[in-house]
Motif scaffolding. Structure first.
Motif, mmCIF file in Angstrom:
data_model
loop_
_atom_site.group_PDB
_atom_site.id
_atom_site.type_symbol
_atom_site.label_atom_id
_atom_site.label_comp_id
_atom_site.label_asym_id
_atom_site.label_seq_id
_atom_site.Cartn_x
_atom_site.Cartn_y
_atom_site.Cartn_z
ATOM 1 N N LYS A 286 -19.110 38.787 17.150
ATOM 2 C CA LYS A 286 -18.942 37.360 15.990
ATOM 3 C C LYS A 286 -19.435 36.585 16.951
ATOM 4 N N THR B 202 -23.421 37.519 16.619
ATOM 5 C CA THR B 202 -23.363 36.508 15.631
ATOM 6 C C THR B 202 -22.860 35.329 14.929
ATOM 7 N N GLY B 203 -21.587 34.995 14.858
ATOM 8 C CA GLY B 203 -20.947 33.481 14.833
ATOM 9 C C GLY B 203 -20.330 34.134 13.140
ATOM 10 N N ARG B 204 -20.662 35.692 12.868
ATOM 11 C CA ARG B 204 -20.469 35.450 11.761
ATOM 12 C C ARG B 204 -20.050 37.096 11.557
#
Length: 256
Positions: free
Chosen positions: A185, A188-190
Motif C-alpha cells: 500500500k 500502490t495505495g491500494r
C-alpha cells in the motif's frame, strides 16, 4: 470481506454454490490463446446474483514486451477482456505484470504499461478496473520484486490502476509476507483483490505452483494475517478439491 475461488469457466455459479463462495474468478476465453472472449452463457444469472465476479485475463498477455507481435495484441486483448468483463458484472480484470526480455532495459516495459493506460484514457478508460498482479519469477519482470513494482506504479498509478496481491507469487519472489500489505500500500495505495494461495515450493523459489492452505509451505496463520490486514476480497486459486476447505478455514479464522 468476501471470500471465494477461481472456478471453472462454464459454470461459475454452480461452482460457487459447491464451494460456499461469495466471490468467483474465471476466464472468459482460452487462457493460453489470443481469441477475443465470447458472451458468457450465465451472463444474466451473474448480473442478477449476489456473487462478486472478477475476470482473469489470458496468461499470454504481456503488455510490457518490446516485441510488437506480442505487445500490440496484448493491448487489444486487455481492452476486449475489460469490455467482456463489464458484460458479466465483474469488479475488475486481473492482468499479470509481464516482463521484458533478457538484456533489455526494464524502463521500456514500464513505459509500455504507461502507454496502455494513456491510449485507453483517450477513449474514456477501461470498462472495468485493470488490476495488475504481482508475479513469481523472472529477473526482468515488471511486478515480481517490489522495487520494480514501485517503478511500475510511478508509470501507471495516475491512471487509477488497481492491484491484485498474490501471496504465493510474493513468497516465491522472495518478498516476506510479514508486513507485506503495508509495503504494497505504500507503493500502490491500494489492494483491490487478494489471491490467497499457499505455495508448493520454498521461499524465494521463483516457482509459481499453488497449494491449498493446509498443504503448502506458507504458514496458514500468516496467510490469515495477510488477508486480515488487506481488508479486500479474496480468491483462492488452489487445487479444486481443497477450495471449499480453504474458504471455510479463512472464514472461520476471520469470523466471517
Amino acid at each position: 470481506m468476501r471470500i471465494g475461488a477461481h472456478v471453472r469457466d462454464d459454470d461459475p455459479i454452480g461452482a460457487a454454490r459447491e464451494r460456499g463462495a461469495e466471490v468467483v474468478q474465471f476466464f472468459l476465453a482460452d487462457p493460453q490463446g489470443w481469441k477475443a472472449p465470447k458472451p458468457h452463457p450465465q451472463t444474466e444469472q451473474l448480473l442478477a446474483g449476489d456473487v462478486d465476479v472478477f475476470v482473469h485475463s489470458p496468461y499470454v498477455i504481456n503488455v510490457a514486451s518490446s516485441n510488437n507481435r506480442i505487445r500490440i495484441p496484448s493491448r487489444k486483448l486487455v481492452q476486449q477482456h475489460a469490455t467482456a468483463a463489464k458484460a458479466v458484472g465483474a469488479k475488475g480484470l486481473i492482468v499479470h505484470g509481464g516482463h521484458v526480455t533478457k538484456g533489455e532495459d526494464a524502463a521500456v516495459g514500464f513505459e509500455n504499461w504507461r502507454k496502455l493506460f494513456e491510449r485507453q484514457a483517450e477513449s474514456g478508460g477501461f470498462d472495468v478496473p485493470v488490476l495488475i498482479e504481482n508475479t513469481a519469477g523472472g529477473d526482468n519482470a515488471m511486478a515480481r520484486r517490489f522495487d520494480a513494482l514501485a517503478r511500475l506504479w510511478d508509470a501507471v498509478g495516475e491512471f487509477g490502476a488497481g492491484f491484485c496481491l498474490d501471496t504465493c507469487h510474493a513468497f516465491a519472489a522472495g518478498e516476506d509476507l510479514v508486513g507485506i500489505v503495508e509495503r504494497v500500500k505504500a507503493i500502490t495505495g491500494r489492494i483491490d483483490l487478494v489471491h490467497l494461495n499457499s505455495s508448493r515450493d520454498e521461499f524465494n523459489s521463483a516457482r509459481d505452483r499453488h497449494a491449498n492452505i493446509a498443504d503448502g509451505t506458507i504458514e496458514p496463520e500468516q496467510l490469515v494475517a495477510v488477508l486480515a490486514a488487506a481488508q479486500a476480497p479474496a480468491v483462492v486459486e488452489t487445487p479444486d478439491e481443497g477450495q471449499a476447505a480453504d474458504i471455510e478455514f479463512l472464514r472461520a479464522k476471520l469470523g466471517g
